[in-house]
Design a protein around this motif. Structure first.
Motif, PDB file in Angstrom:
ATOM      1  N   SER A  29      -7.248  22.441  19.612  1.00  0.00           N
ATOM      2  CA  SER A  29      -7.372  23.385  20.718  1.00  0.00           C
ATOM      3  C   SER A  29      -7.452  24.809  20.166  1.00  0.00           C
ATOM      4  N   ASP A  31      -9.742  28.611  19.568  1.00  0.00           N
ATOM      5  CA  ASP A  31     -10.951  29.000  18.847  1.00  0.00           C
ATOM      6  C   ASP A  31     -10.883  28.672  17.358  1.00  0.00           C
ATOM      7  N   ALA A  34     -11.919  25.154  16.674  1.00  0.00           N
ATOM      8  CA  ALA A  34     -13.167  24.747  17.321  1.00  0.00           C
ATOM      9  C   ALA A  34     -14.121  23.989  16.392  1.00  0.00           C
ATOM     10  N   ARG A  37     -13.762  20.271  16.673  1.00  0.00           N
ATOM     11  CA  ARG A  37     -13.899  19.624  17.978  1.00  0.00           C
ATOM     12  C   ARG A  37     -15.259  18.941  18.096  1.00  0.00           C
TER      13      ARG A  37
END
Length: 302
Positions: A29, A31, A34, A37
């Motif tokens: 979770s 930025d 990221a 992800r």
């Protein structure tokens, strides 16, 4: 420095995979994380691993759900690369032994090498020495498996106590116990490491260092005091290399992580380097002897 400096075979003793279409990885979770992800599969890892000379790996759990471990074991059964799996089970459950037996009886069960829990996320710094947890750890020992420790420095004291109480269980410390490399502090982490290493039933992974350092500006010089501490405390015979792929990609490529590990162990003898890059993992996780020597290949030591 060549790939053959690590000796026959080459084991990556710590990596992950995940498929976000199967289940979410709720720890990814914000930025900063990221780039992680997305799906990371064995198909993504294998070309990089083979190019680096890796001939066997240990696949390690990522989240605390019971479905992941049998999925990983089935994946290992189909893979020519994954030699062992460190899975998850609820250590506080009343029938840990029964759960482990079921995992071993399922597809790929022979690849189950150890168990891990995300202790780093537990608010109680003494979680590892709770009576119900010690009972679960005893079941792991009785099953002939090892226990991977993913802890932060403030939890190392409890890890030492747990290892003292359970001398028949091998504890494998992941990522050097997550020292504060970015800040450059050694104390009190270094003393806690020496206390853990003083126990013969403990092993350490030379893994996760670049992501505990400054992701954008880490240097080998910044990593060296921490690598030297665990090398001195555990010795090469109780130290094993792990890439922590794909998490390492936040700070370095797979090839860079391997090159850095080779630089950090360059002062060892060939036999000692073989322990760090192959032997310790094979012994600790009782991996099948399937690793083949990689062909000679020059590896940059940046």
């Amino acid at each position: 420095m060549t790939a053959t400096d690590t000796g026959p075979g080459f084991v990556d003793a710590h990596h992950h995979v995940w498929d976000l279409s199967v289940r979410d990885q709720d720890w990814i979770s914000g930025d900063e994380l990221a780039p992680l992800r997305r799906d990371f599969t064995l198909g993504d890892l294998e070309p990089e691993a083979r190019a680096a000379g890796v001939t066997a790996t240990v696949l390690v759990q990522t989240i605390t759900v019971p479905e992941e471990t049998p999925e990983f074991l089935a994946l290992a059964a189909r893979s020519e690369l994954v030699a062992g799996v460190v899975g998850w089970t609820d250590l506080t459950a009343p029938d840990v032994a029964g759960t482990l037996a079921k995992l071993r009886a399922g597809p790929g069960g022979e690849h189950l090498a150890g168990i891990r829990h995300q202790v780093q996320g537990e608010p109680d710094p003494r979680w590892l020495v709770r009576p119900e947890v010690l009972r679960g750890l005893s079941a792991i020992a009785e099953a002939g498996l090892v226990y991977d420790l993913v802890v932060k420095p403030h939890q190392l004291a409890a890890a030492v106590e747990a290892a003292e109480r359970l001398p028949g269980l091998t504890f494998v410390l992941d990522h050097l116990g997550k020292p504060p490399i970015a800040s450059g502090e050694l104390a009190p982490w270094a003393q806690q490491i020496r206390s853990l290493a003083a126990l013969p039933n403990t092993v350490c992974k030379l893994s996760g260092m670049v992501t505990e350092a400054d992701w954008d500006f880490w240097t080998i010089a910044a990593l060296t005091p921490y690598a030297d501490t665990v090398l001195d405390a555990f010795g090469p015979g109780r130290l094993m290399f792990g890439s922590d792929w794909p998490v390492c990609r936040l700070a370095a490529t797979y090839a860079e992580v391997i090159a850095v590990a080779r630089v950090l162990t360059a002062g060892l003898s060939p036999a000692e380097r073989h322990d760090v890059f192959t032997g310790t993992a094979m012994r600790t996780y009782d991996l099948p002897v399937t690793a083949r020597p990689a062909p000679p290949r020059e590896t940059p030591c940046a």
